[in-house]
Design an enzyme around this catalytic site. Structure first.
Site, PDB file in Angstrom:
ATOM      1  N   PHE A 248       8.648 -28.550  -9.416  1.00 50.46           N
ATOM      2  CA  PHE A 248       7.535 -27.966 -10.233  1.00 50.46           C
ATOM      3  C   PHE A 248       7.417 -27.206  -9.302  1.00 50.46           C
ATOM      4  O   PHE A 248       6.757 -27.457  -7.890  1.00 50.46           O
ATOM      5  CB  PHE A 248       6.369 -29.059 -10.806  1.00 50.46           C
TER       6      PHE A 248
ATOM      7  N   ARG B  74      -0.960 -18.299 -10.114  1.00 50.06           N
ATOM      8  CA  ARG B  74      -0.046 -17.279 -10.587  1.00 50.06           C
ATOM      9  C   ARG B  74       0.004 -16.327  -8.897  1.00 50.06           C
ATOM     10  O   ARG B  74       0.564 -14.985  -9.481  1.00 50.06           O
ATOM     11  CB  ARG B  74      -0.124 -16.344 -11.584  1.00 50.06           C
TER      12      ARG B  74
ATOM     13  N   GLU C 273      12.429 -13.707 -16.920  1.00 50.95           N
ATOM     14  CA  GLU C 273      12.443 -14.516 -16.856  1.00 50.95           C
ATOM     15  C   GLU C 273      11.991 -15.005 -15.645  1.00 50.95           C
ATOM     16  O   GLU C 273      12.494 -14.538 -14.978  1.00 50.95           O
ATOM     17  CB  GLU C 273      12.713 -16.169 -18.076  1.00 50.95           C
ATOM     18  N   ASP C 274      10.408 -15.437 -15.080  1.00 51.73           N
ATOM     19  CA  ASP C 274      10.469 -16.556 -13.805  1.00 51.73           C
ATOM     20  C   ASP C 274      10.881 -17.610 -13.772  1.00 51.73           C
ATOM     21  O   ASP C 274      12.087 -17.455 -12.365  1.00 51.73           O
ATOM     22  CB  ASP C 274       8.574 -16.446 -14.297  1.00 51.73           C
TER      23      ASP C 274
HETATM   24  P1  IMP Z   1      12.346 -23.969 -20.322  1.00 52.16           P
HETATM   25  O1  IMP Z   1      11.619 -23.372 -21.896  1.00 52.16           O
HETATM   26  O2  IMP Z   1      12.308 -25.165 -20.358  1.00 52.16           O
HETATM   27  O3  IMP Z   1      13.488 -23.437 -19.427  1.00 52.16           O
HETATM   28  O4  IMP Z   1      10.950 -23.248 -19.537  1.00 52.16           O
HETATM   29  C1  IMP Z   1      10.545 -21.912 -19.960  1.00 52.16           C
HETATM   30  C2  IMP Z   1       9.495 -21.891 -18.938  1.00 52.16           C
HETATM   31  O5  IMP Z   1       8.455 -23.010 -18.265  1.00 52.16           O
HETATM   32  C3  IMP Z   1       9.194 -20.400 -17.808  1.00 52.16           C
HETATM   33  O6  IMP Z   1       8.775 -19.607 -18.668  1.00 52.16           O
HETATM   34  C4  IMP Z   1       8.094 -20.691 -17.310  1.00 52.16           C
HETATM   35  O7  IMP Z   1       6.945 -20.231 -17.710  1.00 52.16           O
HETATM   36  C5  IMP Z   1       7.303 -22.366 -17.574  1.00 52.16           C
HETATM   37  N1  IMP Z   1       8.373 -23.536 -16.226  1.00 52.16           N
HETATM   38  C6  IMP Z   1       9.472 -24.006 -16.377  1.00 52.16           C
HETATM   39  N2  IMP Z   1       9.421 -24.661 -14.874  1.00 52.16           N
HETATM   40  C7  IMP Z   1       8.471 -24.503 -14.873  1.00 52.16           C
HETATM   41  C8  IMP Z   1       8.222 -24.010 -12.865  1.00 52.16           C
HETATM   42  O8  IMP Z   1       8.370 -24.761 -12.247  1.00 52.16           O
HETATM   43  N3  IMP Z   1       6.654 -23.547 -13.016  1.00 52.16           N
HETATM   44  C9  IMP Z   1       5.987 -23.328 -13.800  1.00 52.16           C
HETATM   45  N4  IMP Z   1       6.313 -23.064 -14.969  1.00 52.16           N
HETATM   46  C10 IMP Z   1       7.420 -23.247 -15.278  1.00 52.16           C
HETATM   47 MG    MG Z   2       8.025 -17.718 -18.400  1.00 49.53          MG
END
Ligand code: IMP
Ligand code: MG
Length: 177
Positions: free
Chosen positions: A154, A167, A101-102
């Site tokens: 963010f 990106r 995961e990023d």
């Molecule tokens: P989660 O499901 O809330 O943990 O969010 C995970 C996914 O949302 C990540 O794999 C990202 O693709 C996206 N995401 C979460 N936070 C950010 C951010 O700060 N910037 C850009 N994408 C984000």
């Molecule tokens: Mg992601």
């Protein structure tokens, strides 16, 4: 440095040198935990693509790759619903799998993907993430491998987007408040 993406301003935060050092450290930690195993690295598209390609080249030993595409974010916030759009066909049964995961924010995405993939009986399934937001995390198990913990801000760049833009930035930027 500041830049504009759509309607918002972002300022530079984590530069490419620090990212590269973090990725290399993470690859060493991962290999230390699985010294002799052939790993199946699963790239969670699209955000992880850039991190994934750097991480796999820093990892010694045998590895295979697979792709899964999921999304939950709208703009700068999680929608709370995780959609899986597509995946490559490589089977995971009996394999040592690592979801790449990023960024892990609420944790919903990795939770949904873990639930889906455990049904296919991998030998093991762990998470490696470049960034982790502990203050936003709602899950019960932290990712096993974390590059860097960050505040609940963010970010864009190095694969991560704001409504699909940003990106391709080589450094990571944070939203200016
Ligand atoms: P989660 O499901 O809330 O943990 O969010 C995970 C996914 O949302 C990540 O794999 C990202 O693709 C996206 N995401 C979460 N936070 C950010 C951010 O700060 N910037 C850009 N994408 C984000
Ligand atoms: Mg992601």
């Amino acid at each position: 440095m500041e830049l504009r993406i759509h309607d918002k301003t972002f300022s530079s935060w984590i530069d490419r040198g620090e990212i590269a050092a973090t990725v290399k450290e993470l690859a060493v930690k991962i290999r230390a935990d699985y010294p002799n195993q052939r790993l199946l690295l699963i790239c969670v598209m699209k955000g992880s693509l850039v991190f994934f390609s750097d991480l796999m080249r820093s990892l010694d030993g045998e590895m295979e790759m697979a792709f899964i595409s999921a999304s939950s974010y709208q703009g700068t916030h999680s929608s709370g619903i995780v959609q899986v759009h597509a995946r490559s066909e490589l089977g995971i049964k009996g394999k040592h799998c690592l979801l790449i995961e990023d960024i892990v924010d609420s944790g919903l995405t990795i939770q949904a993907l873990e639930e889906l993939l455990w049904k296919e009986e991998p030998a093991c399934l762990d998470i490696a993430t470049l960034l982790f937001k502990p203050d936003a995390f709602k899950g019960n198990k932290r990712p096993k491998f974390i590059g860097k913990e960050i505040p609940d801000r963010f970010v864009v760049g190095y694969g991560m987007d704001y409504n699909e833009l940003g990106r391709n930035l080589p450094d990571i930027y944070q939203l200016k408040l």
